[in-house]
Design a protein around this motif. Structure first.
Motif, mmCIF file in Angstrom:
data_model
loop_
_atom_site.group_PDB
_atom_site.id
_atom_site.type_symbol
_atom_site.label_atom_id
_atom_site.label_comp_id
_atom_site.label_asym_id
_atom_site.label_seq_id
_atom_site.Cartn_x
_atom_site.Cartn_y
_atom_site.Cartn_z
ATOM 1 N N THR A 7 4.426 1.375 9.589
ATOM 2 C CA THR A 7 4.330 2.273 8.447
ATOM 3 C C THR A 7 5.581 3.148 8.428
ATOM 4 O OG1 THR A 7 1.939 2.324 8.587
ATOM 5 C CG2 THR A 7 2.984 4.134 7.427
ATOM 6 N N ARG A 8 6.289 3.107 7.327
ATOM 7 C CA ARG A 8 7.493 3.927 7.244
ATOM 8 C C ARG A 8 7.107 5.375 6.950
ATOM 9 N NH1 ARG A 8 10.882 1.781 2.694
ATOM 10 N NH2 ARG A 8 8.933 0.945 1.937
ATOM 11 N N VAL A 9 7.742 6.289 7.615
ATOM 12 C CA VAL A 9 7.505 7.707 7.356
ATOM 13 C C VAL A 9 8.808 8.296 6.845
ATOM 14 C CG1 VAL A 9 6.869 9.938 8.340
ATOM 15 C CG2 VAL A 9 5.806 7.844 9.197
ATOM 16 N N SER A 10 8.762 8.947 5.725
ATOM 17 C CA SER A 10 10.010 9.487 5.190
ATOM 18 C C SER A 10 9.829 10.941 4.813
ATOM 19 C CB SER A 10 10.429 8.692 3.961
ATOM 20 O OG SER A 10 9.470 8.866 2.947
ATOM 21 N N ARG A 11 10.907 11.665 4.820
ATOM 22 C CA ARG A 11 10.853 13.021 4.307
ATOM 23 C C ARG A 11 10.789 12.938 2.785
ATOM 24 N NH1 ARG A 11 15.335 15.528 4.902
ATOM 25 N NH2 ARG A 11 16.467 13.648 5.496
ATOM 26 N N ALA A 12 10.214 13.965 2.206
ATOM 27 C CA ALA A 12 9.961 13.903 0.776
ATOM 28 C C ALA A 12 11.210 14.249 -0.026
ATOM 29 C CB ALA A 12 8.812 14.848 0.421
ATOM 30 N N ASP A 13 12.270 13.492 0.206
ATOM 31 C CA ASP A 13 13.495 13.738 -0.539
ATOM 32 C C ASP A 13 13.556 12.817 -1.757
ATOM 33 O OD1 ASP A 13 13.997 11.293 0.555
ATOM 34 O OD2 ASP A 13 15.495 12.024 1.970
ATOM 35 N N ARG A 14 14.663 12.868 -2.438
ATOM 36 C CA ARG A 14 14.767 12.110 -3.681
ATOM 37 C C ARG A 14 14.593 10.609 -3.463
ATOM 38 N NH1 ARG A 14 19.765 13.078 -7.686
ATOM 39 N NH2 ARG A 14 19.040 15.206 -7.366
ATOM 40 N N ALA A 25 4.678 0.358 -7.547
ATOM 41 C CA ALA A 25 4.880 -0.658 -8.586
ATOM 42 C C ALA A 25 4.682 -2.066 -8.035
ATOM 43 C CB ALA A 25 6.270 -0.516 -9.201
ATOM 44 N N ALA A 26 4.915 -2.230 -6.712
ATOM 45 C CA ALA A 26 4.743 -3.540 -6.083
ATOM 46 C C ALA A 26 3.303 -3.751 -5.616
ATOM 47 C CB ALA A 26 5.707 -3.664 -4.911
ATOM 48 N N GLY A 27 2.411 -2.840 -5.968
ATOM 49 C CA GLY A 27 1.004 -2.988 -5.576
ATOM 50 C C GLY A 27 0.728 -2.465 -4.180
ATOM 51 N N GLY A 28 1.662 -1.689 -3.620
ATOM 52 C CA GLY A 28 1.489 -1.152 -2.269
ATOM 53 C C GLY A 28 0.798 0.202 -2.269
ATOM 54 N N LEU A 29 0.624 0.735 -1.069
ATOM 55 C CA LEU A 29 -0.075 2.001 -0.871
ATOM 56 C C LEU A 29 0.896 3.046 -0.325
ATOM 57 C CD1 LEU A 29 -3.300 0.655 0.893
ATOM 58 C CD2 LEU A 29 -2.821 0.843 -1.563
ATOM 59 N N VAL A 30 0.771 4.264 -0.829
ATOM 60 C CA VAL A 30 1.660 5.356 -0.419
ATOM 61 C C VAL A 30 0.823 6.592 -0.127
ATOM 62 C CG1 VAL A 30 3.479 6.930 -1.171
ATOM 63 C CG2 VAL A 30 3.583 4.525 -1.862
ATOM 64 N N ALA A 31 0.994 7.167 1.048
ATOM 65 C CA ALA A 31 0.354 8.458 1.316
ATOM 66 C C ALA A 31 1.302 9.556 0.885
ATOM 67 C CB ALA A 31 0.013 8.605 2.783
ATOM 68 N N PHE A 32 0.797 10.476 0.091
ATOM 69 C CA PHE A 32 1.663 11.540 -0.414
ATOM 70 C C PHE A 32 0.894 12.863 -0.436
ATOM 71 C CE2 PHE A 32 -0.216 12.072 -4.634
ATOM 72 C CZ PHE A 32 -0.924 10.885 -4.770
ATOM 73 N N ARG A 148 -3.799 4.957 6.775
ATOM 74 C CA ARG A 148 -3.119 3.738 7.281
ATOM 75 C C ARG A 148 -2.423 3.015 6.147
ATOM 76 N NH1 ARG A 148 -6.629 -0.862 9.294
ATOM 77 N NH2 ARG A 148 -5.221 -2.123 8.037
ATOM 78 N N ILE A 149 -1.152 3.143 6.022
ATOM 79 C CA ILE A 149 -0.467 2.823 4.782
ATOM 80 C C ILE A 149 0.940 2.275 4.941
ATOM 81 C CG2 ILE A 149 -1.527 4.315 3.057
ATOM 82 C CD1 ILE A 149 -1.024 6.186 5.179
ATOM 83 N N ASP A 150 1.535 1.905 3.805
ATOM 84 C CA ASP A 150 2.883 1.354 3.818
ATOM 85 C C ASP A 150 3.952 2.438 3.927
ATOM 86 O OD1 ASP A 150 1.789 -1.145 3.412
ATOM 87 O OD2 ASP A 150 1.817 -0.932 1.239
ATOM 88 N N LEU A 151 3.686 3.573 3.330
ATOM 89 C CA LEU A 151 4.725 4.601 3.239
ATOM 90 C C LEU A 151 4.060 5.966 3.168
ATOM 91 C CD1 LEU A 151 7.760 5.266 2.729
ATOM 92 C CD2 LEU A 151 7.235 5.163 0.296
ATOM 93 N N GLY A 156 4.833 17.903 5.258
ATOM 94 C CA GLY A 156 4.185 18.927 6.079
ATOM 95 C C GLY A 156 2.783 19.272 5.594
ATOM 96 N N ALA A 157 2.324 20.453 5.994
ATOM 97 C CA ALA A 157 0.947 20.866 5.695
ATOM 98 C C ALA A 157 0.769 21.094 4.192
ATOM 99 C CB ALA A 157 0.605 22.131 6.453
ATOM 100 N N THR A 158 -0.464 20.878 3.710
ATOM 101 C CA THR A 158 -0.745 21.091 2.286
ATOM 102 C C THR A 158 -1.292 22.498 2.093
ATOM 103 O OG1 THR A 158 -2.960 20.152 2.557
ATOM 104 C CG2 THR A 158 -1.201 18.650 1.867
ATOM 105 N N PRO A 159 -0.899 23.179 1.003
ATOM 106 C CA PRO A 159 -1.247 24.595 0.857
ATOM 107 C C PRO A 159 -2.742 24.905 0.741
ATOM 108 C CG PRO A 159 0.115 23.824 -0.994
ATOM 109 C CD PRO A 159 0.036 22.711 -0.014
ATOM 110 N N VAL A 160 -3.507 24.100 0.019
ATOM 111 C CA VAL A 160 -4.920 24.450 -0.190
ATOM 112 C C VAL A 160 -5.773 23.999 0.996
ATOM 113 C CG1 VAL A 160 -6.952 24.154 -1.680
ATOM 114 C CG2 VAL A 160 -4.681 24.436 -2.703
ATOM 115 N N GLY A 161 -5.601 22.757 1.433
ATOM 116 C CA GLY A 161 -6.275 22.307 2.649
ATOM 117 C C GLY A 161 -7.651 21.715 2.464
#
Ligand code: TXA
Ligand code: MG
Length: 316
Positions: A7-14, A25-32, A148-151, A156-161
């Motif tokens: 699973t690739r982990v990336s910083r939320a940059d451009r 768009a390719a039918g994959g899953l993204v955790a955001f 458990r995902i592709d990307l 970091g932490a989410t504000p509301v929680g």
């Protein structure tokens, strides 16, 4: 899309936002990130991507999912807004509020995302990364919380929680799930109290429009009776097939649809509700359903078939 080994982990940059749009768009899953919790996202219009999402979640049931969009105007293409819904959306979106509304007739959201219901849950998240992904992708994204995902677009932490507050605006507004947006703020915006799902308020006529029975039913049920574990269709029956169909099995069928000729359970899950709806509309005596193996997504398919076959109960 096949699952990558890592699973690739990336910083939320451009670049990560563009990557996320491509994976979706390719039918994959993204955790955001959203402002409430991280979501495990899939293209809401892509039945097989959603089937894979359920598979990854490992849930033995198809629960309806929330469709996330970047703005109220995009939500209006998915759902029908009454005056209360518009007022709440204008007051609290983007933000931790989900609205359950009648599905728009031309909604592009896959039947599996709403588990075959006539209603749809929609939300405009406030998190900047969620906003950027939704704008870049340009289509609605369904997203339960997940891991458990592709990307993973990591911010970091989410504000509301906690998860979003869910309010149904079908007739009188009803609180379906308490969450990140306090009830008091919603009631102040509406100018009156919210009904409660389980308090019987939903059907009492507090307002002039009581909630229609069945509108908040928790599962899809066709009008035509289902006959499960059928080997073949009897005269006047519709056939919901799975796998190769022997000529004998379909000989008397009024209409035949196959969940998956190749016995692919992801394809079967993606087709389930659309096929049931189509067969239900055929005016058959019953829908004969061929056996579906109780493995992988087959467990969830069989769960929904069993519930669709059960006698209808009055439910709110
Ligand atoms: O904060 C949130 O809402 C997070 C973030 C990722 O947006 N999402 C989330 O999704 O909590 P999930 O799948 O964990 O919860 C969605 C809830 C479920 O309880 C489901 O039954 C309900 O929304 N729901 C979805 N569609 C519905 C519908 N048409 N009618 C009634 N309830 C619905
Ligand atoms: Mg959840």
């Amino acid at each position: 899309m096949t699952a990558p080994l890592v699973t690739r982990v990336s910083r939320a940059d451009r670049a990560a936002v563009a990557d996320a749009a491509h994976v979706l768009a390719a039918g994959g899953l993204v955790a955001f990130p959203t402002e409430t919790v991280y979501g495990l996202g899939a293209d809401a219009t892509h039945g097989q991507a959603i089937a894979r999402l359920y598979e990854v979640k490992g849930r033995p049931r198809f629960n309806p999912l929330i469709a996330h969009v970047h703005h109220l105007t995009a939500a209006e293409a998915l759902a029908q807004f009454n005056a209360d819904a518009t007022r709440l959306a204008e007051a609290f979106w983007p933000g931790p509020l989900t609205l359950v509304l009648p599905k728009a007739p031309a909604s592009p959201v896959a039947d599996l995302a709403t588990a075959g219901l006539d209603t749809i849950a929609v939300r405009v998240p406030a998190h900047e990364v969620a906003q950027r992904i939704l704008v870049a992708f340009g289509k609605p994204v369904v997203a339960p919380s997940g891991n458990r995902i592709d990307l993973i677009v990591n911010a970091g932490a989410t504000p509301v929680g906690v998860e979003s507050t869910i309010v149904a605006c079908i007739g009188e507004p009803v609180l379906l799930r308490p969450g990140g947006l306090p009830r008091g703020l919603i009631e102040r915006a509406l100018g009156r109290p919210l009904g409660d799902r389980n308090a019987g308020d939903a059907t009492s006529s507090k307002g002039d429009r009581p909630l229609a029975p069945g509108m908040l039913g928790s599962h899809y049920a066709p009008r035509t009776p289902l006959r499960l574990n059928a080997r073949r269709a009897e005269p006047g029956e519709a056939l919901l097939a799975f796998g190769p169909i022997e000529a004998r099995a379909a000989a008397h069928a009024k209409i035949v649809l196959n969940l998956s000729a190749g016995e692919d359970l992801v394809e079967a899950a993606a087709n389930l509700f659309a096929h049931l709806r189509a067969l239900d509309a055929a005016g058959a005596r019953a829908i004969a359903v061929m056996p579906v193996p109780q493995e992988g997504l087959g467990e969830a398919v069989n769960d929904r078939l069993a519930r669709a076959a059960a006698p209808r109960q009055a439910e709110v």
